[in-house]
Motif scaffolding. Structure first.
Motif, short mmCIF file in Angstrom:
data_model
loop_
_atom_site.label_atom_id
_atom_site.label_comp_id
_atom_site.label_asym_id
_atom_site.label_seq_id
_atom_site.Cartn_x
_atom_site.Cartn_y
_atom_site.Cartn_z
N ARG A 89 0.83 -1.21 0.00
CA ARG A 89 0.00 0.00 0.00
C ARG A 89 0.86 1.26 0.00
O ARG A 89 1.78 1.39 0.81
N PRO A 90 0.52 2.21 -0.86
CA PRO A 90 1.27 3.47 -0.87
C PRO A 90 0.93 4.30 0.37
O PRO A 90 -0.09 4.08 1.03
N LEU A 91 1.78 5.26 0.67
CA LEU A 91 1.55 6.17 1.79
C LEU A 91 1.44 7.59 1.27
O LEU A 91 2.23 7.98 0.41
N PRO A 92 0.56 8.43 1.76
CA PRO A 92 -0.52 8.03 2.66
C PRO A 92 -1.52 7.16 1.92
O PRO A 92 -1.67 7.26 0.72
N GLU A 93 -2.19 6.31 2.69
CA GLU A 93 -3.10 5.35 2.07
C GLU A 93 -4.57 5.69 2.24
O GLU A 93 -5.43 4.99 1.72
N GLU A 94 -4.89 6.74 2.94
CA GLU A 94 -6.28 7.13 3.15
C GLU A 94 -6.93 7.54 1.84
O GLU A 94 -6.46 8.45 1.16
N ALA A 95 -8.00 6.88 1.47
CA ALA A 95 -8.71 7.21 0.23
C ALA A 95 -9.31 8.61 0.31
O ALA A 95 -9.45 9.29 -0.70
N SER A 96 -9.66 9.04 1.54
CA SER A 96 -10.26 10.36 1.69
C SER A 96 -9.21 11.48 1.69
O SER A 96 -9.55 12.65 1.59
N ASP A 97 -7.95 11.12 1.82
CA ASP A 97 -6.86 12.11 1.84
C ASP A 97 -6.63 12.63 0.43
O ASP A 97 -6.35 11.86 -0.48
N PRO A 98 -6.75 13.95 0.23
CA PRO A 98 -6.55 14.50 -1.12
C PRO A 98 -5.08 14.51 -1.53
O PRO A 98 -4.77 14.71 -2.69
N THR A 99 -4.16 14.25 -0.59
CA THR A 99 -2.74 14.22 -0.90
C THR A 99 -2.43 12.98 -1.73
O THR A 99 -2.80 11.87 -1.34
N PRO A 100 -1.81 13.16 -2.88
CA PRO A 100 -1.44 11.96 -3.66
C PRO A 100 -0.40 11.14 -2.90
O PRO A 100 0.27 11.66 -2.01
N PRO A 101 -0.28 9.88 -3.24
CA PRO A 101 0.73 9.05 -2.56
C PRO A 101 2.12 9.68 -2.64
O PRO A 101 2.52 10.20 -3.67
#
Length: 148
Positions: A89-101
């Protein structure tokens, strides 16, 4: 790309695997010493003391390779393919996080089907390259649509 060894063109290939302390010891031997031991073993297991030695030998020195030191991944007792998926899993892994991996993981330890293989390392590298392509394609299309 697939490569097939053609016996009529290249001859027959015998692959072997030595692990643990024996692999470390094998790396201290010369190619001639390994070839002699291999020939003796083949003569013994085939029952043919006249069996000719192999024409060529290619071996790794996995243990003394400074970037690996003999390591490879394996699924430990109590682990599963799910653990391999977590490693990938890439980091950050939160689907809701607008920051790309920001960090992507590739390597043989991150491929669920071909872990601990060169093939798995290659495929996982392609997987993460595809992830980056999709990421950049989507960010470019968003930039284009915002300009319109």
């Amino acid at each position: 790309m697939k490569m097939f060894l053609l016996p009529h063109r290249y001859g027959h290939v015998l692959c072997g695997f030595i692990a643990g302390e024996e692999a470390e010891f094998m790396e201290t031997l010369t190619d001639a010493e390994v070839l002699t031991a291999l020939t003796q073993m083949l003569q013994r297991i085939t029952g043919n003391p006249q069996l000719a030695p192999p024409k060529k030998m290619l071996r790794s020195r996995w243990h003394s390779e400074p970037l690996t030191r003999g390591s490879y991944s394996y699924v430990a007792v109590g682990s599963s393919g799910d653990d391999i998926d977590v490693l990938a899993r890439p980091l950050p892994e939160e689907a809701s996080d607008p920051t790309p991996p920001q960090v992507l993981f590739a390597g043989e330890a991150t491929h669920r089907t071909f872990y601990s293989t060169t093939h798995g390392a290659l495929l996982s590298g392609w997987r993460e390259a595809d992830r980056l392509i999709r990421l950049y394609e989507s960010s470019e299309s968003q930039q284009c649509s915002s300009r319109l």
